[in-house]
Design an enzyme around this catalytic site. Structure first.
Site, PDB file in Angstrom:
ATOM      1  N   ARG A  67      -2.019  -1.076   5.493  1.00 24.76           N
ATOM      2  CA  ARG A  67      -3.328  -0.962   5.212  1.00 24.76           C
ATOM      3  C   ARG A  67      -3.081  -2.639   4.401  1.00 24.76           C
ATOM      4  NH1 ARG A  67      -4.727   4.324   1.581  1.00 24.76           N
ATOM      5  NH2 ARG A  67      -2.716   4.947   1.420  1.00 24.76           N
TER       6      ARG A  67
ATOM      7  N   CYS B 235       0.551  -1.296  -0.501  1.00 27.46           N
ATOM      8  CA  CYS B 235      -0.168  -0.161  -0.009  1.00 27.46           C
ATOM      9  C   CYS B 235       0.687   1.030  -0.432  1.00 27.46           C
ATOM     10  CB  CYS B 235      -0.827  -0.125   1.075  1.00 27.46           C
ATOM     11  SG  CYS B 235      -0.284   0.233   2.725  1.00 27.46           S
TER      12      CYS B 235
END
Lengths: 71, 291
Positions: B253, B248
Site C-alpha cells: 500500500r 504500511c
C-alpha cells in the site's frame, strides 16, 4: 469473453462495512468481498448464479471477520 | 460496454509526470503492440487464472517478486531473469495492473524503478475498472518469447530501511506517512481481515501521519486529480519541501502512495519503507505510538 452484470453493494458484518462485488464471465458468476475501510478484498467465490457466488463469498467473509480480533 | 463514472483524462489532471499512467482504453488499443508487455500483479494471486487482460502475463508477488528465503525484494539477477522470461526487453513499455486498485502493481512498479526500467506505467483503475467496464478477459496464459534483459544495480534512494526510519523518529527530519487503515494505525487491529502477515504489537511509528492509501482513488479506482491529491497530503502536513518515507504493513500500500507522491505530485525525495509495520511492530523495544 467479456464481463457483464457487474454490480456492487455494501453490507455490515460483525461491525465491519464490506463491499460485495459480483460479475459474470463465460457463464459463471464471480463474487468478492472487500473491507471498505481497508480497501482490500478478503473473500471470493464462484457460482452458477450471482446468488450462489455471493452466498459462498459472504460465508467466507463472515468466518474471516469473526477471526479478526479487535483490541 | 458498461458505463462507469466519467473520469477526467489523465493528461488533464495536472500530474507532475502523467506519462506513468495509461487508461483502460489505451491498454485495450495496445493489446497486440509488440513494444508493450502487460503484466497483472494481484494481492489475491489466483485472480489471474480467473481471467486477465488478453496477452497479459501474471506475476505472483509472493514467489516471483520476493526473495523466497531472506525477507527482501528479488536480487538484480533474478529480476533480470523474470523480465526476460516475461518477454520484456530493456526498451519494452511495461503496463502493470492488478486488484485492490493496483496495490501490488504499484509494488512491482517500485521494483522496476529500483532496477532502472525506464518505460513502466500503471493502468489507471486497475483490474477493477477493466472488469467494471465489461472489457475482454482471457483465460489463456500469454504466449511469450523470452528476451534478453539487463537490470541496473538497485537504486536504493527509492527505498528506506529500518535504520533510516529509526533516525527519522529521533530527528524528525522527514515526514513519515502511514498508509494503513485507521483501525491498523490506532492498533485496534493488527492486520486487515483475511491477510496473514501480522505483528506482535499494534499502533504506529512515532510521528507518523495517517493517510490511508484509498483516499487517493476515486470510486472507480482511478487516481484523483493533482489538486485533490495535494489537498490530501498537504492538509496532513506532508509537503514537498521535506523528504517523505511511506510505510504500511508489508510495503505494498505504501508503494501505491509512494507512486502518487513521487510521480503524480512530483515530490523530490520519497522512499518506501517496505519493512513497514510487520518489521517495526515486531521489534523488541521499538517505540510505538498508540492512542
Amino acid at each position: 469473453m467479456n464481463t457483464h452484470d457487474y454490480a456492487t453493494r455494501d453490507l455490515e458484518i460483525h461491525g465491519w462495512t464490506v463491499r460485495v462485488t459480483s460479475y459474470a464471465t463465460g457463464g459463471r458468476y464471480h463474487a468478492s468481498v472487500e473491507s471498505v475501510d481497508v480497501g482490500a478484498r478478503f473473500a471470493r467465490a464462484d457460482g452458477a448464479t450471482r446468488e450462489e457466488a455471493e452466498s459462498i463469498a459472504l460465508d467466507k467473509a463472515r468466518e474471516r471477520l469473526a477471526r479478526t480480533p479487535r483490541r | 460496454m458498461a458505463q462507469t463514472q466519467t473520469a477526467i483524462p489523465i493528461e488533464q489532471r495536472g500530474y507532475a509526470d502523467p506519462r506513468v499512467l495509461v487508461s483502460t482504453e489505451w491498454v485495450a488499443g495496445h493489446l497486440n503492440d509488440p513494444n508493450v508487455r502487460i503484466v497483472e500483479v494481484d494481492v489475491d494471486t489466483t485472480s489471474y487464472d480467473q481471467g486477465h487482460v488478453p496477452g497479459a502475463v501474471g506475476w505472483n508477488w509472493s514467489t516471483q517478486l520476493c526473495d523466497p528465503v531472506v525477507r527482501d525484494i528479488i536480487p538484480q539477477a533474478q529480476f533480470a531473469r523474470l523480465m526476460g522470461e516475461s518477454g520484456i526487453g530493456n526498451d519494452t513499455t511495461v503496463v502493470l495492473y492488478g486488484d485492490n486498485n493496483n496495490w501490488f502493481a504499484a509494488w512491482a512498479f517500485w521494483q522496476l524503478k529500483i532496477y532502472g526500467h525506464e518505460n513502466v506505467v500503471l493502468m489507471d483503475g486497475g483490474r477493477k475498472k477493466w472488469l467494471e467496464e465489461g472489457r475482454e478477459l482471457s483465460m489463456e496464459p500469454a504466449a511469450v518469447a523470452p528476451r534478453s534483459y539487463t537490470a541496473n544495480p538497485p537504486d536504493l534512494s527509492l527505498r528506506a530501511f529500518l535504520p533510516d526510519v529509526q533516525a527519522v523518529v529521533t530527528s524528525r527530519s522527514a515526514s513519515l506517512v502511514d498508509m494503513r487503515s485507521p483501525q491498523e494505525f490506532t492498533g485496534e487491529i493488527l492486520s486487515p481481515p483475511g491477510l496473514p502477515e501480522t505483528c506482535q504489537r499494534g499502533g504506529h511509528i512515532p510521528g507518523a501521519a495517517n493517510i490511508p492509501w484509498g483516499k487517493v482513488c476515486n470510486e472507480d479506482g482511478t487516481f484523483k486529480t493533482a489538486d485533490e491529491l495535494r489537498a490530501i497530503y498537504e492538509g496532513a502536513g506532508v509537503t514537498p519541501d521535506r523528504p517523505v518515507i511511506t510505510y504500511c504493513r508489508i510495503g505494498e500500500r505504501s508503494s501505491h502512495s509512494w507512486f502518487v507522491l513521487k510521480y503524480l505530485l512530483g515530490y523530490g525525495d520519497v522512499r518506501n519503507y517496505d519493512g513497514s509495520w510487520t518489521e517495526w511492530g515486531n521489534l523488541v523495544g521499538a517505540p510505538v505510538e498508540k492512542p
